[in-house]
Design an enzyme around this catalytic site. Structure first.
Site, PDB file in Angstrom:
ATOM      1  N   TYR A 198     -42.298 -30.563  -1.074  1.00 34.10           N
ATOM      2  CA  TYR A 198     -41.868 -31.958  -1.256  1.00 34.10           C
ATOM      3  C   TYR A 198     -40.423 -32.126  -0.798  1.00 34.10           C
ATOM      4  CZ  TYR A 198     -41.184 -36.420  -3.721  1.00 34.10           C
ATOM      5  OH  TYR A 198     -40.921 -37.723  -4.047  1.00 34.10           O
ATOM      6  N   ASP A 214     -42.226 -43.958 -10.027  1.00 35.79           N
ATOM      7  CA  ASP A 214     -40.866 -43.594  -9.608  1.00 35.79           C
ATOM      8  C   ASP A 214     -40.030 -44.855  -9.500  1.00 35.79           C
ATOM      9  OD1 ASP A 214     -38.533 -42.671  -8.455  1.00 35.79           O
ATOM     10  OD2 ASP A 214     -39.509 -41.675  -6.759  1.00 35.79           O
ATOM     11  N   ASP A 251     -38.532 -34.686 -11.287  1.00 36.69           N
ATOM     12  CA  ASP A 251     -39.918 -35.029 -10.947  1.00 36.69           C
ATOM     13  C   ASP A 251     -40.875 -34.098 -11.685  1.00 36.69           C
ATOM     14  OD1 ASP A 251     -39.218 -37.032  -9.172  1.00 36.69           O
ATOM     15  OD2 ASP A 251     -40.109 -36.078  -7.419  1.00 36.69           O
TER      16      ASP A 251
END
Lengths: 125, 125
Positions: A14, A38, A100
């Site tokens: 990512y 997000d 995250d």
């Protein structure tokens, strides 16, 4: 079952795909029916088209991601990572402190992503 | 609604209470009906008695917590933080890389905690 090593590699991918500005490679990390929240507290994006559009906009900011600490896995189907996002917003260099959390399906794709950052996590530098 | 500042303070209090070995103060950060999943993938602890017993055992290890990066909040009722746990396990000094995610109720208490760390996040030092 996705292994711990596979989850760590998919988390690192990512960061790397984002910094290469590789939109398709980012979206390919997700399952077709995945969700993205997000930041946490905003309306989730769901499915490939919405996720593709979200990252297209995100990449247009020119943001760069840097891990703040080693990626964490789990004893289940989830992993987490703390990183900093550096970007220029309306002429001002900014940093956003983010964590995250991804959950994984059995094919090693993200089934969900949640990005933890609040208004005070975004600061001028 | 718990404010961003209240969530950050309640996350920092977790670190501080743990390092003071203050079991009751840790448990008081939780709502009476809260859940704790530590590590993610293990059976959750639920309610005050199970959470109290969990932290009693955790404190007996003598573990010390150090933030790896600034606490992250969110635009909702959740916050996250990356930290390292230093402890001695069977005579060996160890570190565990952890990310905790807490959700909050309207009284500013944790309604849930999930701790992301996998087997490979625990290493000898």
């Amino acid at each position: 079952m996705t292994t711990e090593a596979q989850m760590r590699a998919a988390m690192q991918a990512y960061i790397d795909n984002f910094n290469r500005q590789d939109l398709e490679a980012i979206v390919d990390l997700y399952a077709d029916d995945a969700t993205v929240e997000d930041p946490v507290g905003s309306p989730p994006k769901a499915g490939r088209d919405e996720i593709h559009a979200f990252y297209q906009t995100a990449l247009e900011t020119g943001a760069r991601l840097t891990l703040s600490a080693p990626i964490r896995a789990s004893h289940g189907n989830a992993a987490a990572m703390a990183f900093e996002v550096a970007l220029n917003y309306q002429g001002q260099d900014m940093v956003i402190h983010v964590i995250d959390v991804m959950t994984f399906n059995d094919q090693g794709k993200y089934s969900s992503m949640k990005a933890y950052w609040g208004p005070e996590d975004m600061k001028p530098v």
